[in-house]
Design an enzyme around this catalytic site. Structure first.
Site, PDB file in Angstrom:
ATOM      1  N   GLU A   1      -6.857   2.522   6.670  1.00  0.00           N
ATOM      2  CA  GLU A   1      -7.375   2.296   5.321  1.00  0.00           C
ATOM      3  C   GLU A   1      -8.890   2.142   5.376  1.00  0.00           C
ATOM      4  OE1 GLU A   1      -6.158  -0.348   1.470  1.00  0.00           O
ATOM      5  OE2 GLU A   1      -6.439  -1.441   3.332  1.00  0.00           O
TER       6      GLU A   1
ATOM      7  N   CYS B   1      -6.466  -0.924  -3.507  1.00  0.00           N
ATOM      8  CA  CYS B   1      -5.401  -0.942  -2.512  1.00  0.00           C
ATOM      9  C   CYS B   1      -4.475   0.253  -2.634  1.00  0.00           C
ATOM     10  CB  CYS B   1      -4.609  -2.241  -2.595  1.00  0.00           C
ATOM     11  SG  CYS B   1      -3.832  -2.522  -4.212  1.00  0.00           S
TER      12      CYS B   1
ATOM     13  N   LYS C   1      -7.750 -19.535  -4.491  1.00  0.00           N
ATOM     14  CA  LYS C   1      -8.975 -19.328  -3.709  1.00  0.00           C
ATOM     15  C   LYS C   1      -9.449 -17.886  -3.890  1.00  0.00           C
ATOM     16  CE  LYS C   1     -10.063 -17.898   0.342  1.00  0.00           C
ATOM     17  NZ  LYS C   1     -11.407 -17.291   0.047  1.00  0.00           N
TER      18      LYS C   1
ATOM     19  N   GLU D   1       0.526  -8.741  -0.710  1.00  0.00           N
ATOM     20  CA  GLU D   1       0.234  -7.399  -1.217  1.00  0.00           C
ATOM     21  C   GLU D   1      -0.958  -6.904  -0.413  1.00  0.00           C
ATOM     22  OE1 GLU D   1      -1.537  -4.529  -2.606  1.00  0.00           O
ATOM     23  OE2 GLU D   1      -1.931  -5.549  -4.508  1.00  0.00           O
TER      24      GLU D   1
END
Length: 356
Positions: A249, A148, A39, A114
């Protein structure tokens, strides 16, 4: 001891690096003998659609590799919660990762996550100045910070600050921001207007909490940039460890600078985060660099470089940056079950039960 496919593997990928992330997950899953349901993010499905056209053309057996389109709360949640899915692998934000992990408890499926990061780039006074300067920029501004493993915290030796920071600000202000299809562009737009507003919100929060911008800190709207999601490369100084721009973040071109005086303080600041995805160290002393890297609670580390990814090496993070590893042999192992087979080559009576 033998290794066997897990079964049906759901794979949910993010909107940054959409083709790379699809290959990153499909390749080991299929090579291990599983059936995979991919997906993609709902805002970047096109490369996955084209990839699956090639998969069909290559003659994959029907159903071995499947593509599901849709938003995370419906299509993604269905994969994570389904009793018919044996493993879920997700790359994306930590908040969503927690939801994936919770949904996976429906049948205690295998989980690989992750997730996010707030990765430090540590520059010691004995580093090659020009090299460290360019990598400090590359660590955060490559991919406009939508990475990331971005080096979104610059931990800078205090002895370097007066020389390093003005050069960093001046060089970052010259980064060519524009359409990613133009050859001269060095940094492109953010993914959506909504994400643009999120990043601008963090910039405003940084100022409200007392940090100072020495570069950028605003949306770019001149000329051809007027109708795009462009943010100037932004650098904050005079930060404190508790500030949002240091803790959370941002996933944009926003760098928070933290100063240190000793090696021990650098390590403490680097590890002072809920995340543990990546970290870089720049120093002319390789022994010191390796010593510091071993003390950092991060899964991907670099010495005198930042961002190279090797398919042979395991990729993943400590703490709230995820579970498990992808790439390398570890990435293949993540799609296999381990079975022990015990064989009696000379079967005979056990004589355990007297009445037999």
């Amino acid at each position: 001891v033998v290794r066997e496919p897990i079964g049906v593997c759901g794979q949910i990928i993010p909107w940054n690096y959409p083709l790379l992330m699809a290959a990153w997950k499909l390749a080991p899953g299929l090579a291990a003998g599983n059936c995979c349901i991919l997906k993609p993010a709902e805002i970047t499905p096109l490369t996955a659609i084209e990839l699956f056209k090639l998969i069909a053309e290559a003659g994959f057996p029907p159903g071995v590799a499947q593509l599901v389109l849709g938003p995370g709360p419906t299509a993604g949640h269905a994969l994570a919660a389904s009793l018919l899915v044996d493993k879920i692998a997700f790359t994306g934000g930590t908040v969503t990762g927690r939801k994936i992990m919770a949904a996976a408890t429906a049948n205690i499926k295998k989980v690989t996550l992750e997730l996010g990061g707030k990765s430090p780039c540590i520059v010691f006074a004995d580093a090659d100045f020009e090299v460290a300067l360019e990598y400090a920029m590359f660590a955060i501004f490559a991919g406009q910070g939508e990475v990331c493993s971005a080096g979104s915290r610059l931990l800078l030796d205090k002895k370097l600050a007066d020389k390093f920071l003005p050069r960093l600000a001046a060089a970052s202000a010259l980064i060519v921001v524009g359409d990613g299809l133009h050859p001269e562009t060095e940094m492109g737009p953010l993914i959506t207007p909504a994400h643009l507003e999120k990043v601008l919100g963090y910039i405003a929060a940084g100022r409200d909490e007392g940090a100072e911008t020495i570069c950028g800190g605003h949306r770019l709207t001149d000329g051809a940039l007027a109708h795009g999601n462009f943010v100037a490369p932004t650098i904050f100084v005079n930060t404190e460890p508790g500030m949002k721009i240091v803790r959370e973040e941002i996933f944009g071109p926003v760098l928070a600078v933290q100063l240190f005086e000793t090696e021990e303080e650098a390590v403490q600041l680097a590890n002072d985060t809920i995340y543990g995805l990546a970290a870089g160290v720049f120093t002319g002393d390789a022994g010191k660099g390796l010593r510091v890297l071993k003390k950092l609670r991060a899964g991907i580390t670099w010495l005198n470089t930042y961002h190279p990814t090797f398919n042979e090496a395991p990729w993943g993070g400590y703490k709230q940056s995820g579970l498990g590893r992808e790439l390398g042999t570890a990435g293949l192992d993540a799609y296999l079950e381990t079975k022990q087979i015990n064989i009696n080559l000379r079967p005979g009576r056990l004589n355990w039960f007297g009445g037999v």
